[in-house]
Design a protein around this motif. Structure first.
Motif, PDB file in Angstrom:
ATOM      1  N   LYS A 166      18.815 -23.243   1.521  1.00 19.53           N
ATOM      2  CA  LYS A 166      17.744 -24.077   2.041  1.00 19.53           C
ATOM      3  C   LYS A 166      16.556 -23.236   2.512  1.00 19.53           C
ATOM      4  O   LYS A 166      15.590 -23.780   3.047  1.00 19.53           O
ATOM      5  CB  LYS A 166      18.264 -24.927   3.195  1.00 19.53           C
ATOM      6  CG  LYS A 166      19.413 -25.858   2.822  1.00 19.53           C
ATOM      7  CD  LYS A 166      18.945 -27.043   2.043  1.00 19.53           C
ATOM      8  CE  LYS A 166      18.545 -28.165   2.991  1.00 19.53           C
ATOM      9  NZ  LYS A 166      18.161 -29.366   2.193  1.00 19.53           N
ATOM     10  N   HIS A 167      16.655 -21.949   2.378  1.00 20.98           N
ATOM     11  CA  HIS A 167      15.557 -21.037   2.715  1.00 20.98           C
ATOM     12  C   HIS A 167      15.163 -21.163   4.178  1.00 20.98           C
ATOM     13  O   HIS A 167      13.983 -21.277   4.515  1.00 20.98           O
ATOM     14  CB  HIS A 167      14.315 -21.302   1.853  1.00 20.98           C
ATOM     15  CG  HIS A 167      14.619 -21.340   0.399  1.00 20.98           C
ATOM     16  ND1 HIS A 167      13.678 -21.606  -0.543  1.00 20.98           N
ATOM     17  CD2 HIS A 167      15.758 -21.131  -0.290  1.00 20.98           C
ATOM     18  CE1 HIS A 167      14.215 -21.573  -1.732  1.00 20.98           C
ATOM     19  NE2 HIS A 167      15.495 -21.288  -1.602  1.00 20.98           N
ATOM     20  N   VAL A 168      16.145 -21.173   5.050  1.00 27.15           N
ATOM     21  CA  VAL A 168      15.828 -21.423   6.442  1.00 27.15           C
ATOM     22  C   VAL A 168      16.918 -20.786   7.302  1.00 27.15           C
ATOM     23  O   VAL A 168      18.005 -20.460   6.808  1.00 27.15           O
ATOM     24  CB  VAL A 168      15.726 -22.954   6.686  1.00 27.15           C
ATOM     25  CG1 VAL A 168      17.086 -23.585   6.769  1.00 27.15           C
ATOM     26  CG2 VAL A 168      14.873 -23.267   7.888  1.00 27.15           C
ATOM     27  N   TYR A 170      18.998 -21.413  10.911  1.00 29.59           N
ATOM     28  CA  TYR A 170      19.255 -22.407  11.944  1.00 29.59           C
ATOM     29  C   TYR A 170      19.641 -21.704  13.227  1.00 29.59           C
ATOM     30  O   TYR A 170      20.346 -20.703  13.212  1.00 29.59           O
ATOM     31  CB  TYR A 170      20.408 -23.328  11.567  1.00 29.59           C
ATOM     32  CG  TYR A 170      20.308 -23.922  10.189  1.00 29.59           C
ATOM     33  CD1 TYR A 170      19.352 -24.894   9.913  1.00 29.59           C
ATOM     34  CD2 TYR A 170      21.178 -23.523   9.189  1.00 29.59           C
ATOM     35  CE1 TYR A 170      19.269 -25.445   8.645  1.00 29.59           C
ATOM     36  CE2 TYR A 170      21.106 -24.067   7.924  1.00 29.59           C
ATOM     37  CZ  TYR A 170      20.146 -25.038   7.657  1.00 29.59           C
ATOM     38  OH  TYR A 170      20.068 -25.568   6.405  1.00 29.59           O
ATOM     39  N   GLU A 181      15.223 -25.210  13.457  1.00 31.03           N
ATOM     40  CA  GLU A 181      15.178 -24.601  12.132  1.00 31.03           C
ATOM     41  C   GLU A 181      14.054 -23.589  12.128  1.00 31.03           C
ATOM     42  O   GLU A 181      12.903 -23.928  12.421  1.00 31.03           O
ATOM     43  CB  GLU A 181      14.942 -25.664  11.057  1.00 31.03           C
ATOM     44  CG  GLU A 181      16.055 -26.670  10.996  1.00 31.03           C
ATOM     45  CD  GLU A 181      16.102 -27.415   9.660  1.00 31.03           C
ATOM     46  OE1 GLU A 181      15.264 -27.111   8.785  1.00 31.03           O
ATOM     47  OE2 GLU A 181      16.983 -28.271   9.524  1.00 31.03           O
ATOM     48  N   GLY A 183      11.731 -20.598  10.316  1.00 29.60           N
ATOM     49  CA  GLY A 183      11.296 -19.942   9.091  1.00 29.60           C
ATOM     50  C   GLY A 183      10.816 -20.874   8.022  1.00 29.60           C
ATOM     51  O   GLY A 183      10.437 -20.441   6.940  1.00 29.60           O
ATOM     52  N   ARG A 184      10.834 -22.190   8.294  1.00 28.73           N
ATOM     53  CA  ARG A 184      10.282 -23.088   7.290  1.00 28.73           C
ATOM     54  C   ARG A 184       8.759 -23.004   7.347  1.00 28.73           C
ATOM     55  O   ARG A 184       8.174 -22.863   8.414  1.00 28.73           O
ATOM     56  CB  ARG A 184      10.754 -24.514   7.567  1.00 28.73           C
ATOM     57  CG  ARG A 184      10.713 -25.383   6.344  1.00 28.73           C
ATOM     58  CD  ARG A 184      11.206 -26.772   6.654  1.00 28.73           C
ATOM     59  NE  ARG A 184      12.642 -26.842   6.898  1.00 28.73           N
ATOM     60  CZ  ARG A 184      13.577 -26.734   5.948  1.00 28.73           C
ATOM     61  NH1 ARG A 184      13.225 -26.512   4.701  1.00 28.73           N
ATOM     62  NH2 ARG A 184      14.848 -26.827   6.242  1.00 28.73           N
ATOM     63  N   ARG A 185       8.155 -23.047   6.192  1.00 32.70           N
ATOM     64  CA  ARG A 185       6.711 -22.852   6.145  1.00 32.70           C
ATOM     65  C   ARG A 185       5.990 -23.872   7.017  1.00 32.70           C
ATOM     66  O   ARG A 185       6.279 -25.073   6.963  1.00 32.70           O
ATOM     67  CB  ARG A 185       6.227 -22.975   4.713  1.00 32.70           C
ATOM     68  CG  ARG A 185       4.753 -22.752   4.583  1.00 32.70           C
ATOM     69  CD  ARG A 185       4.364 -22.745   3.144  1.00 32.70           C
ATOM     70  NE  ARG A 185       3.183 -23.580   2.946  1.00 32.70           N
ATOM     71  CZ  ARG A 185       2.736 -23.920   1.751  1.00 32.70           C
ATOM     72  NH1 ARG A 185       3.392 -23.541   0.676  1.00 32.70           N
ATOM     73  NH2 ARG A 185       1.658 -24.644   1.642  1.00 32.70           N
ATOM     74  N   GLY A 193       6.827 -19.054   5.797  1.00 31.12           N
ATOM     75  CA  GLY A 193       7.914 -19.628   5.000  1.00 31.12           C
ATOM     76  C   GLY A 193       8.756 -18.530   4.384  1.00 31.12           C
ATOM     77  O   GLY A 193       8.235 -17.593   3.799  1.00 31.12           O
ATOM     78  N   ASN A 215      12.386 -11.637   5.054  1.00 35.31           N
ATOM     79  CA  ASN A 215      11.727 -12.551   4.125  1.00 35.31           C
ATOM     80  C   ASN A 215      11.810 -11.902   2.752  1.00 35.31           C
ATOM     81  O   ASN A 215      10.927 -11.143   2.348  1.00 35.31           O
ATOM     82  CB  ASN A 215      10.280 -12.802   4.531  1.00 35.31           C
ATOM     83  CG  ASN A 215       9.692 -13.985   3.785  1.00 35.31           C
ATOM     84  OD1 ASN A 215      10.118 -14.274   2.660  1.00 35.31           O
ATOM     85  ND2 ASN A 215       8.734 -14.662   4.396  1.00 35.31           N
ATOM     86  N   GLY A 228      11.536 -20.673  17.164  1.00 40.23           N
ATOM     87  CA  GLY A 228      10.975 -20.783  15.827  1.00 40.23           C
ATOM     88  C   GLY A 228       9.575 -20.222  15.699  1.00 40.23           C
ATOM     89  O   GLY A 228       9.041 -20.181  14.605  1.00 40.23           O
TER      90      GLY A 228
ATOM     91  N   GLU B 191      13.572 -32.279  -0.598  1.00 42.43           N
ATOM     92  CA  GLU B 191      13.553 -31.751   0.758  1.00 42.43           C
ATOM     93  C   GLU B 191      13.217 -32.876   1.742  1.00 42.43           C
ATOM     94  O   GLU B 191      12.242 -33.587   1.545  1.00 42.43           O
ATOM     95  CB  GLU B 191      12.483 -30.660   0.822  1.00 42.43           C
ATOM     96  CG  GLU B 191      12.624 -29.720   1.974  1.00 42.43           C
ATOM     97  CD  GLU B 191      13.993 -29.076   2.017  1.00 42.43           C
ATOM     98  OE1 GLU B 191      14.413 -28.747   3.127  1.00 42.43           O
ATOM     99  OE2 GLU B 191      14.647 -28.925   0.954  1.00 42.43           O
TER     100      GLU B 191
END
Ligand code: SF4
Ligand code: SF4
Ligand code: SF4
Ligand code: SF4
Ligand code: SF4
Lengths: 333, 202, 425
Positions: A166-168, A170, A181, A183-185, A193, A215, A228, B191
């Motif tokens: 999920k590219h994140v 938690y 969460e 690191g989400r853009r 991101g 990253n 975050g 998403e």
């Protein structure tokens, strides 16, 4: 349409000529081969594998065999070393003898141990908690199908879980509740991101309690607050020794006893040390020569004596690297 | 030719023999009566480069493909870029492919799509190799069945050091990195939209 | 040296990567914020039904040729047909699959349990044989692209002594035997690998094969159809069928007048002359010799089998696994530099250990013992049969084409002065 056959006047001459032609035929048959692909059709990165052919201050001290199916994650607590493989965690003492074994269910990707001895085993989309005595604790399963957990770090308040799928990252609390969460853009918060092209996403918390997240797509590291917010970041995209190469690197990070960052890469496997805040390259620990056939390593860790442990997928062993005895003369590049 | 139209007992024997012979040949040939074509297993290939040079066709019937659902859509695609190229741009000198067959298309911030132009690709596996070492191993080689003339003995098959070639029924002529064709199509699950204040809580 | 380095780099990096790659396969692509969807892969289907059409065209070509041989009796027609076959089956359809090569597919179907033969391939194999069983080698006359190609270049053929012809023509039995051995042991399709003309038709192949094809064409100018007479394994089968054919090309359309005009027309030594008077020996002597050879034949076959068995080691080298294992062994004891070839380099990186490879190679060698014995026995049988055939002095009164070796090429038609009997034509 009349075609005629000739009588040869010199049968011997004709015979020799025919034999010669036939000989040529078999010669060509025997030696027939295709042109081999030339150098411009070959992927040649020797020039980069040679970069790290330098003398370093490190040497391989030991190789620890493991009695585990596909060992994947390591964690160090004091002088105990824990290794997670399929369905089991092996606990090794300072002399690398197995002293204990804890069971769980599944094929883990990563392992973390909290200061109080609680263990967190990360599967592709589940976290299993094991109490300090090895008894089964809770199971956290609120992950998506495409989640692919690759790294866990546990502090006395929080558990950080990296989800490459999920590219994140938690942040969970100890009760297994997802809090943030990371690191989400988010353009408002200047979070670029996390780009994760391949299933490698690592994070580590250093002694000062700073959370560092790789990253990989940007070939560098980012430091986040637990809420975050991004604090700082540095990226080194290059094939040169001081940087990271490929689509996504470094693949594993950890911290040594003096707070320096230890990294490992895929593609050209290199172990390197960095000063973490600004990302200044310090030294090469071990390079491609040491890992000629590995595409990547599974995990790295630093033990109580500041030696670097590498979980090698080719041999399924832990390889131990330490400073050479005579390494006082600094040969840092 | 006086007996041209005469049919005698020996003819019946001959015909019977012929039919029996054909029937026996058919019987031993088993139930795999589908026509067969050559294909290579991308998971066995070691990118030696002989697919370019050892095909009887020039350029080779083997081409490179990108299996999109494995591709990382990397900005720094090492299958695309010459290692060590300073700038990430589409200048020919920065491209790894000897025929500049890979097309890079901007999708969105930091994500690029890579498509191989079949006309120009010579199947050299350079990019496959690079993507395997540095990337996600989403490039792979494949015999393109519209080009291949289906030699009785594929000359690459004989030369392939990793024994990647096999015969496949004509109805299922391709092999993929992940198994069947369906497995190459999976689109990512959408998403979920995040609440704006999610990042700010605590 | 440079090449070596490249190969070393290649080997060290890639081989294991190929194995550990599998774990990464399931990793999903990024989530795109834009509306991008993954493109589907374009998978062009192989051209279907071509094979069936080829079979139909083959049948038609065989029928036309049969008509030319028997009814039209036209050398020119057969010649034009040869041009068509070279153009169509050779250059246009690039030579694959041809009945000659299909022999191996059929043998593979026979010998190997998990290999099947498709209807198309089977029909390619069977059709010329059936035609041969009824009409002689009409396939060779002008349908086979390999034969047609050689027929076209044979412009200045010289005669070869029948004895030499007989010795050399053992080549095709050896080739057939080796091809069978290659198929049965899984070494590959030798006939296709060493097909002399397929490279010319495709305008691309290894240089050696192109040169070999060129050389055999050059040879074919003077020694007509060298491949057909001395090498072609399918020709053996066609010859056997043709020997028992119901009909066969006749040189004179009606009774031969023994004018000897056609004597020099055949470049293939395929016309049996009337037996000269002085050779007509006492039948008792002939019978005695025949009896001798018949009794000797089991011995000849046994000797062949034993020699073949003992040849297993060199024979087994035609299997790539055996050569690979030998190379690796040589490298391991220092006779060769380690990783001396791409093959060994790659093999060392694969999952299969060298021990496994060696034991695989040993098993294959064992097969070659049996196969070698069969091959030797087969060749022994052929030799015995030839001897028996030789010892029978034919009692011929007219010029007759030899049913087994005649290609039905029609070169002799224009020589024969006998007119067709009007009632028949
Ligand atoms: S010959 Fe085999 S190993 Fe070499 S590139 Fe082709 S499939 Fe790959
Ligand atoms: S690098 Fe080689 S295999 Fe890849 S796209 Fe270019 S020609 Fe094709
Ligand atoms: S079957 Fe022939 S054309 Fe097809 S890939 Fe192999 S060598 Fe090339
Ligand atoms: S002998 Fe063989 S190559 Fe020659 S024409 Fe007949 S089948 Fe073809
Ligand atoms: S048709 Fe037969 S007999 Fe006549 S020339 Fe040809 S091979 Fe000889």
């Amino acid at each position: 349409m009349k075609e005629s056959v000739r009588e040869t006047k010199h049968p011997w001459l004709a015979g020799i000529a025919i034999a010669a032609i036939a000989g040529a035929y078999f010669f060509f048959l025997g030696t027939s081969s295709y042109r081999e692909p030339g150098a411009n059709l070959q992927y040649d990165i020797t020039q980069y594998t040679e970069i790290d052919d330098i003398e370093t201050r490190w040497e391989e001290l030991d190789e620890i065999p493991l009695d585990l199916d596909s060992p994947r994650g390591m964690a160090v607590q004091g002088d105990r070393l824990l290794v997670a493989g399929t369905n089991a965690i092996a606990v090794l003492d300072a002399h690398h003898n197995e002293i204990e074994r804890y069971a769980f269910e599944g094929e883990p990707n990563c392992l973390a141990i909290a200061p109080d001895g609680t263990m967190f085993v990360g599967m592709p989309n589940e976290v299993q908690v094991l109490n300090a005595d090895g008894s089964a604790g809770s199971r956290w399963t609120d992950f998506a199908d495409r989640s692919y957990l690759t790294s866990i770090a546990a502090t006395d308040k929080n558990v950080f879980i990296a989800d490459a799928g999920k590219h994140v990252v938690y942040r969970y609390n100890w009760d297994g509740e997802r809090k943030v969460e990371i690191g989400r853009r988010n353009d408002d918060l200047d979070v670029p991101g996390i780009e994760v092209p391949s299933p490698y996403l690592d994070l580590a918390v250093n002694d000062e309690g700073h959370l560092w997240i790789v990253n990989p797509g940007k070939l560098g590291l980012e430091r986040y607050r637990p809420n975050g917010d991004i604090v700082t970041s540095w990226y080194h995209p290059t094939l040169e020794l001081h940087g990271f190469s490929g689509c996504c690197n470094p693949t594993q990070i950890t911290f040594d006893k003096s707070g320096n960052l230890v990294t490992s890469e895929k593609g050209l496997v290199r172990l390197k040390k960095y000063e973490v805040t600004a990302g200044d390259f310090q030294e090469l620990v071990m390079g491609h020569k040491t890992f000629p056939k590995e595409q990547s390593v599974r995990d790295i860790a630093v033990d109580a004596e500041d030696r670097i442990l590498v979980l090698d997928p080719r041999t399924d062993t832990i390889r131990v690297f330490g400073m050479k005895e005579s390494a006082d003369v600094a040969t840092t590049t | 030719m006086s007996d041209w139209a005469k049919v005698d007992r020996r003819d019946f024997m001959r015909a019977t023999a012929a039919l029996g012979f054909a029937g026996a040949a058919y019987a031993v040939s088993g139930d795999k009566i589908d026509e067969e074509v050559w294909q290579l297993d991308p998971n066995k290939c070691t990118q030696c480069g002989r697919c370019t040079t050892h095909c009887v066709l020039n350029p080779s019937a083997v081409k490179c493909l990108n299996q999109f659902n494995i591709c990382g859509y990397c900005d720094m695609c090492f299958g695309y870029l010459q290692p060590g190229s300073r700038a990430i741009d589409t200048g020919a000198e920065n491209q790894l492919c000897p025929t500049a067959a890979i097309k890079r298309t901007f999708i969105e911030d930091k994500y690029y799509e890579y498509i191989i132009d079949e006309e120009s690709c010579i199947g050299c596996a350079k990019c496959v190799n690079a993507c395997l070492v540095f990337g996600n191993a989403s490039f792979y080689l494949q015999i393109r069945q519209d080009i291949c003339i289906n030699c009785n003995e594929c000359s690459i098959a004989k030369a392939c050091p990793s024994d990647a070639f096999e015969k496949r029924p004509i109805s299922d002529p391709y092999m993929y990195l992940t198994g069947d064709l369906e497995s190459t199509r999976s689109t990512p699950e959408p998403e979920p939209a995040l609440p704006k204040d999610f990042f700010i809580q605590q | 040296m440079n090449a070596n380095r490249v190969i070393t780099a290649l080997g060290t990096l890639l081989v294991p990567a190929a194995m550990s790659g599998a774990a990464e396969m399931r990793f999903p692509p990024p989530d795109f914020y834009s509306a991008y969807t993954l493109p589907d892969l374009y998978m062009p289907p192989p051209p279907t039904s071509n094979g069936m059409w080829d079979a139909v065209i083959l049948f038609v070509a065989l029928s036309i040729t049969t008509w030319m041989v028997f009814q039209a009796r036209s050398r020119r027609g057969l010649f034009l047909m040869s041009i068509f076959s070279v153009a169509w089956f050779g250059f246009y359809r690039t030579g694959c699959i041809c009945p000659v090569g299909s022999t191996q597919n059929v043998m593979a179907g026979l010998f190997l349990p998990d290999v099947g033969v498709s209807v198309v391939v089977l029909s390619f194999f069977v059709m010329p044989l059936l035609f041969s069983l009824f009409y002689g080698r009409v396939f060779c006359a002008s349908v086979c692209p390999l034969g047609a190609m050689q027929e076209l270049v044979a412009i200045a053929p010289i005669r070869i002594s029948p004895a030499l012809e007989r010795v050399l023509s053992m080549g095709k039995y050896i080739y057939l035997g080796l091809a069978a051995l290659g198929v049965a042991t899984g070494a590959g399709f030798l006939v296709c690998r060493y097909d002399p003309f397929v490279g010319i038709w495709r305008m691309g192949h290894s240089y050696g094969m192109l040169l070999a094809g060129g050389v055999i064409l050059l040879l074919g100018v003077f020694v007509a159809r060298p491949y057909c007479r001395f090498m072609c394994p399918y020709g053996v089968l066609l010859g056997w069928m043709s020997r028992f054919s119901k009909y066969h090309l006749d040189i004179p359309p009606s009774p031969c007048v023994s004018c000897r005009l056609c004597e020099d027309s055949c470049p293939y030594n395929a016309i049996d002359m009337p037996t000269p008077q002085h050779l007509k020996e006492d039948p008792e002597v002939g019978k005695k010799r025949l009896r001798g050879f018949v009794f000797a034949s089991p011995v000849i076959i046994a000797i062949g089998a034993i020699v073949g068995y003992m040849m297993y080691e060199p024979l087994s080298r035609m299997h790539p696994t055996v050569t690979l294992s030998e190379q690796i062994a040589a490298e391991d004891v220092g006779l060769l530099e380690v990783n001396s070839s791409l093959e060994t380099e790659t093999a060392r990186g694969l999952d299969r250990t060298t021990e496994q490879l060696h034991s695989e190679a040993m098993a294959i060698r064992e097969n070659f013992k049996t196969g070698g014995a069969w091959l030797g026995g087969f060749l022994g049988l052929i030799v015995a049969l030839k001897l028996i055939g030789l010892s029978k002095v034919p009692k011929l009164d007219v010029y007759t084409p030899h049913k087994e070796t005649c290609f039905s090429c029609g070169r002799c038609y224009p020589y024969c002065p006998v007119e067709a009997e009007p009632t028949i034509a």
